[in-house]
Design an enzyme around this catalytic site. Structure first.
Site, PDB file in Angstrom:
ATOM      1  N   ARG A 181      -0.164  -9.055  13.444  1.00  8.60           N
ATOM      2  CA  ARG A 181      -0.803  -8.033  12.589  1.00  8.60           C
ATOM      3  C   ARG A 181      -1.596  -8.685  11.468  1.00  8.60           C
ATOM      4  NH1 ARG A 181       4.281  -5.207  10.945  1.00  8.60           N
ATOM      5  NH2 ARG A 181       3.016  -3.875   9.629  1.00  8.60           N
ATOM      6  N   LYS A 191       0.834  -1.209   0.000  1.00 10.82           N
ATOM      7  CA  LYS A 191       0.000   0.000   0.000  1.00 10.82           C
ATOM      8  C   LYS A 191       0.872   1.264   0.000  1.00 10.82           C
ATOM      9  CE  LYS A 191      -2.191  -1.151   3.777  1.00 10.82           C
ATOM     10  NZ  LYS A 191      -1.490  -2.432   4.029  1.00 10.82           N
ATOM     11  N   ARG A 238      11.481  -5.539   4.931  1.00  6.53           N
ATOM     12  CA  ARG A 238      11.209  -4.110   4.665  1.00  6.53           C
ATOM     13  C   ARG A 238      12.214  -3.228   5.406  1.00  6.53           C
ATOM     14  NH1 ARG A 238       5.260  -1.824   5.408  1.00  6.53           N
ATOM     15  NH2 ARG A 238       5.431  -2.684   7.501  1.00  6.53           N
ATOM     16  N   ARG A 272      -9.667   0.603   8.878  1.00  2.91           N
ATOM     17  CA  ARG A 272      -9.195  -0.746   9.205  1.00  2.91           C
ATOM     18  C   ARG A 272     -10.258  -1.550   9.940  1.00  2.91           C
ATOM     19  NH1 ARG A 272      -3.293   0.414   9.080  1.00  2.91           N
ATOM     20  NH2 ARG A 272      -2.143  -1.504   9.345  1.00  2.91           N
ATOM     21  N   ARG A 285      11.390  -1.345  10.850  1.00  4.51           N
ATOM     22  CA  ARG A 285      10.328  -0.943  11.776  1.00  4.51           C
ATOM     23  C   ARG A 285      10.262  -1.909  12.952  1.00  4.51           C
ATOM     24  NH1 ARG A 285       4.872   0.339   8.422  1.00  4.51           N
ATOM     25  NH2 ARG A 285       4.001  -0.815  10.183  1.00  4.51           N
TER      26      ARG A 285
HETATM   27  P1  ADP Z   1       2.141  -1.881   3.217  1.00  2.00           P
HETATM   28  O1  ADP Z   1       2.163  -0.371   3.176  1.00  2.00           O
HETATM   29  O2  ADP Z   1       0.924  -2.450   2.537  1.00  2.00           O
HETATM   30  O3  ADP Z   1       2.352  -2.453   4.588  1.00  2.00           O
HETATM   31  P2  ADP Z   1       4.721  -1.660   1.822  1.00  2.00           P
HETATM   32  O4  ADP Z   1       4.420  -0.772   0.657  1.00  2.00           O
HETATM   33  O5  ADP Z   1       5.467  -1.053   2.940  1.00  2.00           O
HETATM   34  O6  ADP Z   1       3.369  -2.393   2.337  1.00  2.00           O
HETATM   35  O7  ADP Z   1       5.499  -2.946   1.258  1.00  2.00           O
HETATM   36  C1  ADP Z   1       5.973  -3.961   2.135  1.00  2.00           C
HETATM   37  C2  ADP Z   1       7.344  -4.444   1.680  1.00  2.00           C
HETATM   38  O8  ADP Z   1       7.197  -5.142   0.437  1.00  2.00           O
HETATM   39  C3  ADP Z   1       8.331  -3.323   1.421  1.00  2.00           C
HETATM   40  O9  ADP Z   1       9.618  -3.774   1.812  1.00  2.00           O
HETATM   41  C4  ADP Z   1       8.259  -3.098  -0.097  1.00  2.00           C
HETATM   42  O10 ADP Z   1       9.482  -2.610  -0.631  1.00  2.00           O
HETATM   43  C5  ADP Z   1       7.944  -4.496  -0.608  1.00  2.00           C
HETATM   44  N1  ADP Z   1       7.067  -4.512  -1.787  1.00  2.00           N
HETATM   45  C6  ADP Z   1       6.035  -3.662  -2.061  1.00  2.00           C
HETATM   46  N2  ADP Z   1       5.446  -3.999  -3.233  1.00  2.00           N
HETATM   47  C7  ADP Z   1       6.108  -5.104  -3.684  1.00  2.00           C
HETATM   48  C8  ADP Z   1       5.961  -5.934  -4.851  1.00  2.00           C
HETATM   49  N3  ADP Z   1       5.002  -5.703  -5.754  1.00  2.00           N
HETATM   50  N4  ADP Z   1       6.829  -6.964  -4.997  1.00  2.00           N
HETATM   51  C9  ADP Z   1       7.786  -7.215  -4.045  1.00  2.00           C
HETATM   52  N5  ADP Z   1       7.968  -6.474  -2.948  1.00  2.00           N
HETATM   53  C10 ADP Z   1       7.145  -5.423  -2.755  1.00  2.00           C
HETATM   54  P1  AMP Z   2       0.773   0.586   9.099  1.00  2.00           P
HETATM   55  O1  AMP Z   2       1.871   1.580   8.975  1.00  2.00           O
HETATM   56  O2  AMP Z   2      -0.409   0.885   8.224  1.00  2.00           O
HETATM   57  O3  AMP Z   2       1.263  -0.852   8.950  1.00  2.00           O
HETATM   58  O4  AMP Z   2       0.211   0.709  10.595  1.00  2.00           O
HETATM   59  C1  AMP Z   2       1.049   0.471  11.718  1.00  2.00           C
HETATM   60  C2  AMP Z   2       0.225   0.364  12.985  1.00  2.00           C
HETATM   61  O5  AMP Z   2      -0.461   1.604  13.234  1.00  2.00           O
HETATM   62  C3  AMP Z   2      -0.884  -0.688  12.994  1.00  2.00           C
HETATM   63  O6  AMP Z   2      -0.394  -1.980  13.316  1.00  2.00           O
HETATM   64  C4  AMP Z   2      -1.815  -0.122  14.083  1.00  2.00           C
HETATM   65  O7  AMP Z   2      -1.278  -0.357  15.381  1.00  2.00           O
HETATM   66  C5  AMP Z   2      -1.737   1.371  13.837  1.00  2.00           C
HETATM   67  N1  AMP Z   2      -2.771   1.823  12.855  1.00  2.00           N
HETATM   68  C6  AMP Z   2      -2.553   2.324  11.613  1.00  2.00           C
HETATM   69  N2  AMP Z   2      -3.718   2.624  11.023  1.00  2.00           N
HETATM   70  C7  AMP Z   2      -4.697   2.301  11.895  1.00  2.00           C
HETATM   71  C8  AMP Z   2      -6.121   2.350  11.855  1.00  2.00           C
HETATM   72  N3  AMP Z   2      -6.792   2.795  10.767  1.00  2.00           N
HETATM   73  N4  AMP Z   2      -6.806   1.933  12.947  1.00  2.00           N
HETATM   74  C9  AMP Z   2      -6.166   1.492  14.050  1.00  2.00           C
HETATM   75  N5  AMP Z   2      -4.839   1.392  14.145  1.00  2.00           N
HETATM   76  C10 AMP Z   2      -4.093   1.787  13.079  1.00  2.00           C
END
Ligand code: ADP
Ligand code: AMP
Length: 217
Positions: free
Chosen positions: A171, A13, A127, A88, A160
């Site tokens: 999660r 995302k 990541r 969420r 992270r």
């Molecule tokens: P989210 O925001 O949904 O948690 P991220 O955008 O942070 O996901 O992506 C999670 C991890 O996967 C990151 O390390 C990113 O670089 C990697 N990633 C994202 N899209 C792809 C893809 N299409 N193929 C492989 N790795 C990806």
């Molecule tokens: P993310 O960066 O989207 O993976 O979110 C990291 C963490 O932030 C999650 O595991 C939750 O603890 C909190 N969080 C983010 N967005 C929300 C949401 N819409 N509602 C509740 N908790 C959230």
């Protein structure tokens, strides 16, 4: 355009949000980023949210909904926005719908990025993020040019605190239980656009463009 990005943790995302918000010139609003910034700055919001992020649980709806509404009231959101990580829960989605309806607005689409669960663990544990500018990398799938350094700003990349194997599995369970019901919620409303997120990053961006009727070739 008023858009929501849906999908499990690690679906891509944040990665896609950077490309989409740039192409559509709308702000990228990540609740996760907002909570992490508040925790870093030690604000009252940060102190309230910290334990939930650490454990991989959800911050309570009333806190999160208030935070998002305040952000959406900013002038840069008038022409549209891209929500990443919100809503969420069904209660959050209902609050968003009610807030938009009160302004005579509605969502244009919900982009649901789907990736098999087995791949998500590898994506999340590999990541790396730049705390300075927010850029996201992956040690294998999207490495920076110089190991450990952000391509965009030169900042030191970090892992992270919630990207450990144990917290990731919590999660993913939270997503299945509390967030995945939103797929049916938005499908019923004719807003859901399902994207195969297991493709390479540029292919996913193209598919999102197609789902929005744009040619991002
Ligand atoms: P989210 O925001 O949904 O948690 P991220 O955008 O942070 O996901 O992506 C999670 C991890 O996967 C990151 O390390 C990113 O670089 C990697 N990633 C994202 N899209 C792809 C893809 N299409 N193929 C492989 N790795 C990806
Ligand atoms: P993310 O960066 O989207 O993976 O979110 C990291 C963490 O932030 C999650 O595991 C939750 O603890 C909190 N969080 C983010 N967005 C929300 C949401 N819409 N509602 C509740 N908790 C959230």
């Amino acid at each position: 355009m008023r858009l929501v990005l849906l999908g499990p943790p690690g679906a891509g995302k944040g990665t896609q949000a950077a490309a989409i918000s740039q192409r559509l010139a709308i702000p990228h609003i990540s609740t996760g980023d907002m909570f992490r910034a508040a925790i870093r700055e030690g604000t009252p919001l940060g102190r309230r949210a910290e334990a939930y992020l650490k454990e991989g649980g959800l911050v309570p709806d009333e806190v999160t909904v208030g935070l998002v509404q305040e952000r959406l009231e900013q002038p840069d959101c008038r022409a549209g926005f891209l929500l990443d990580g919100f809503p969420r829960t069904v209660a959050q989605a209902e609050a968003l719908d009610a807030w938009l309806a009160g302004r005579g607005e509605k969502l244009d689409a919900v982009i649901d990025i789907e990736v098999p669960r087995d791949d998500l663990l590898e994506r999340l544990t590999g990541r790396r993020v730049c705390p300075r500018c927010g850029a996201t990398y992956h040690v294998r799938y999207n490495p920076p040019a110089a190991a450990g350094k952000c391509d965009a700003c030169g900042g030191e990349l970090i892992q992270r605190a919630d990207d450990t194997e144990e917290t990731v599995s919590k999660r993913l369970d939270v997503y299945t239980r509390q967030t995945s019901p939103l797929i049916a919620y938005y499908r019923q409303r004719g807003l859901l656009r399902e994207i195969d997120g297991s493709q390479a990053i540029p292919a996913v961006t193209l598919a999102v463009g197609q789902a929005l009727g744009r040619d991002w070739q």
